[in-house]
Design an enzyme around this catalytic site. Structure first.
Site, PDB file in Angstrom:
ATOM      1  N   LYS A  29       0.841  -1.363   0.299  1.00  0.00           N
ATOM      2  CA  LYS A  29      -0.135  -0.272   0.768  1.00  0.00           C
ATOM      3  C   LYS A  29       0.920   1.363   0.281  1.00  0.00           C
ATOM      4  O   LYS A  29       0.598   2.094  -0.659  1.00  0.00           O
ATOM      5  CB  LYS A  29      -0.766  -0.042   1.494  1.00  0.00           C
ATOM      6  CG  LYS A  29      -1.605   0.970   1.688  1.00  0.00           C
ATOM      7  CD  LYS A  29      -2.123   1.559   2.180  1.00  0.00           C
ATOM      8  CE  LYS A  29      -2.668   2.918   3.154  1.00  0.00           C
ATOM      9  NZ  LYS A  29      -2.929   3.105   4.144  1.00  0.00           N
ATOM     10  N   ASN A  30       2.009   1.525   0.583  1.00  0.00           N
ATOM     11  CA  ASN A  30       2.319   2.977   1.744  1.00  0.00           C
ATOM     12  C   ASN A  30       3.120   2.788  -0.467  1.00  0.00           C
ATOM     13  O   ASN A  30       3.904   3.650  -0.603  1.00  0.00           O
ATOM     14  CB  ASN A  30       3.556   2.688   2.312  1.00  0.00           C
ATOM     15  CG  ASN A  30       2.428   2.345   3.413  1.00  0.00           C
ATOM     16  OD1 ASN A  30       1.568   2.927   3.307  1.00  0.00           O
ATOM     17  ND2 ASN A  30       3.044   1.858   4.290  1.00  0.00           N
ATOM     18  N   ARG A  43      -4.949   9.875   3.434  1.00  0.00           N
ATOM     19  CA  ARG A  43      -3.660  10.651   3.799  1.00  0.00           C
ATOM     20  C   ARG A  43      -2.633  10.666   2.276  1.00  0.00           C
ATOM     21  O   ARG A  43      -1.837  11.649   2.628  1.00  0.00           O
ATOM     22  CB  ARG A  43      -3.152   9.712   4.785  1.00  0.00           C
ATOM     23  CG  ARG A  43      -1.876  10.003   5.401  1.00  0.00           C
ATOM     24  CD  ARG A  43      -1.010  11.290   5.963  1.00  0.00           C
ATOM     25  NE  ARG A  43       0.075  11.728   6.345  1.00  0.00           N
ATOM     26  CZ  ARG A  43       0.203  12.794   7.537  1.00  0.00           C
ATOM     27  NH1 ARG A  43      -0.883  13.525   7.815  1.00  0.00           N
ATOM     28  NH2 ARG A  43       1.264  13.306   7.488  1.00  0.00           N
ATOM     29  N   ASP A  60      -5.703   8.057   8.904  1.00  0.00           N
ATOM     30  CA  ASP A  60      -5.811   6.837  10.250  1.00  0.00           C
ATOM     31  C   ASP A  60      -5.517   8.352  11.640  1.00  0.00           C
ATOM     32  O   ASP A  60      -4.935   8.759  11.760  1.00  0.00           O
ATOM     33  CB  ASP A  60      -4.699   5.699  10.739  1.00  0.00           C
ATOM     34  CG  ASP A  60      -4.855   4.431  10.312  1.00  0.00           C
ATOM     35  OD1 ASP A  60      -6.129   4.445   9.527  1.00  0.00           O
ATOM     36  OD2 ASP A  60      -3.613   4.451   9.665  1.00  0.00           O
ATOM     37  N   ASP A  77       4.248   0.872  11.612  1.00  0.00           N
ATOM     38  CA  ASP A  77       3.125   0.120  11.349  1.00  0.00           C
ATOM     39  C   ASP A  77       2.907  -1.094  11.834  1.00  0.00           C
ATOM     40  O   ASP A  77       1.175  -2.002  12.152  1.00  0.00           O
ATOM     41  CB  ASP A  77       3.332  -0.069   9.571  1.00  0.00           C
ATOM     42  CG  ASP A  77       2.253   1.200   9.291  1.00  0.00           C
ATOM     43  OD1 ASP A  77       1.805   2.286  10.279  1.00  0.00           O
ATOM     44  OD2 ASP A  77       2.845   1.450   7.957  1.00  0.00           O
ATOM     45  N   MET A 118       6.711   7.452  17.047  1.00  0.00           N
ATOM     46  CA  MET A 118       6.314   8.064  16.445  1.00  0.00           C
ATOM     47  C   MET A 118       5.053   9.459  16.127  1.00  0.00           C
ATOM     48  O   MET A 118       4.447  10.396  16.636  1.00  0.00           O
ATOM     49  CB  MET A 118       6.116   7.556  15.297  1.00  0.00           C
ATOM     50  CG  MET A 118       5.853   8.308  14.312  1.00  0.00           C
ATOM     51  SD  MET A 118       6.461   8.355  12.633  1.00  0.00           S
ATOM     52  CE  MET A 118       7.913   6.952  12.276  1.00  0.00           C
TER      53      MET A 118
END
Length: 436
Positions: free
Chosen positions: A22-23, A97, A121, A321, A343
């Site tokens: 996905k990223n 995002r 998110d 993640d 983070m």
């Protein structure tokens, strides 16, 4: 709103193939705006966030053709910049995002880019300063409409290469700045650049399109600007976050699972981090084999006997993640684990749902939690819960699959944002899960 009903406590068995990352896909898809020529992308995951971005590109005027499962052709030869000023764009761009990464390509090629405050998110503050400071360094003028939460950058005379030291190694920030710099005049150096495999993939794709980027894989990127970019064909890596999710699933449900075609060389410390939790995993070609952990798994302490601490860090450190997955897996380990999420200040707040299921977790502060493992002597109890974000959602799903009884997970659209047909793929290896 959809729900999952999950009958837990059932061992699973079989093979599962990870989806495209996905990223990486979010970055790669935005890069098609840098050229009027055709770009072919393969292994695109069929998930909500990616489909939203594809729709947004289509509304921008990009010609899109689906050529097969996960394969698309994109051609941005008639981009409609007026769409950026519409209410529809404010709504669509603000719901995703990853939409922030269209700004760099639009600024580089057309001299302007706009974006509403992106969604995503709710895991804490996610600053955009790195993106826009990078654009300003390249010569763009920045403006922000506080009333509409609308960002804009313009460079009517084009961008000029610059030396910059990023204030944080932001993956999306680095990607955005790189995409802007490839068409800037002269040389750009980016120090403290993110160097995740997905950022490396973006740089490799841009070089295949005619860009001149060196230092790929390091935290110092050098970019020699070029006049224009051409088309290319690119394949997206398997999703390392999903691979980590399947490792955690296998351990928690004491299942024998093989994860296919994982691209081992791009997994970094992920396999060894799970090994520290006592999980056995074997490299079989390019697959990961996890045996059924019928005797559980024992946490390794530090050399001096101190409690094992697992913390997130920029690549090649452990990805944030997967901390939610590690936390859930630790609830049934033999031993204690300190989870340190540096983070995001709201990402650990889903632990109250695990505590309701019987997990022993002490939340020290917004960033740290101590997990005291049950060693499967006390099984988690089924419950009704709601998915707050993508990664917490999959963690709760793993917990439900290991729990005694039937659990219900609400707000599963959060899980669908990042995981492709997850209920179907889990049923294929024996899970009792129904989408209602």
């Amino acid at each position: 709103m959809g729900i999952f009903k999950i009958e837990g406590g059932i061992p699973l068995k079989g093979e599962i193939t990870p989806q495209g990352a996905k990223n990486e896909a979010l970055q790669i898809l935005c890069a098609v705006l840098l050229t009027p020529e055709k770009v072919i992308i393969n292994n695109i995951p069929d998930i909500i966030d990616i489909n939203k971005l594809i729709t947004l590109l289509g509304n921008l005027g990009v010609k899109i053709q689906k050529t097969g499962s996960g394969s698309y052709t994109f051609q941005a030869d008639e981009v409609n910049l007026q769409y950026l000023e519409t209410e529809a764009f404010k709504k669509e761009g603000g719901s995703l995002r990853g939409s922030i990464m269209i700004v760099g390509p639009l600024l580089a090629r057309f001299g302007r880019g706009y974006i509403p405050k992106p969604g995503g998110d709710k895991i804490g503050r996610r600053r955009l300063d790195t993106h826009f400071e990078g654009f300003i360094n390249l010569g763009a003028k920045f403006r922000y409409n506080r009333e509409d939460h609308f960002y804009g950058v313009e460079a009517t005379d084009g961008l000029t290469g610059a030396d910059m030291l990023l204030d944080e190694a932001s993956v999306t920030g680095t990607a955005n700045i790189v995409m802007a710099a490839v068409l800037a005049k002269g040389r750009t150096t980016i120090y403290n650049a993110a160097c995740e495999p997905y950022l490396q993939q973006l740089c490799k794709m841009l070089n295949a399109m005619g860009a001149n980027i060196t230092g790929v894989g390091s935290n110092l990127l050098t970019i020699e600007g070029v006049e224009s970019l051409g088309g290319c064909e690119h394949r997206i890596l398997p999703d390392m976050i999903e691979i980590g999710s399947w490792i955690g699933l296998a351990a928690m449900t004491r299942s024998e699972i093989t994860i296919k075609n994982v691209s081992w060389e791009n997994l970094g410390v992920i396999p060894n981090t799970f090994r520290k939790l006592g999980i056995t995993l074997e490299k079989r070609g390019d697959d990961i084999y996890i045996p059924a952990h019928v005797d559980g798994y024992e946490v390794k302490t530090d050399i001096d006997g101190s409690i094992l601490t697992i913390a997130d860090a920029p690549w090649p450190g452990f990805t944030p993640d997967l901390l939610s997955i590690v936390l859930v897996v630790a609830t049934q380990a033999r031993g204690d684990v300190l989870i340190h999420q540096k983070m995001f200040e709201s990402r650990l707040f889903f632990v109250d749902k695990l505590i309701d299921m019987g997990a022993k977790i002490m939340l020290c502060d917004p960033h740290r939690a101590v997990v005291m493992g049950h060693d499967f002597k006390s099984q988690l109890k089924a419950t009704t819960m709601s998915s707050p974000d993508i990664r917490a959602g999959i963690s709760l799903l793993i917990a439900a699959l290991s729990a005694k009884g039937t659990s219900t997970i609400q707000n599963i659209e959060q899980i669908d944002r990042g995981y492709e047909r997850i209920d179907e793929r889990l049923r294929a290896i024996g899970a009792h899960i129904i989408r209602a």
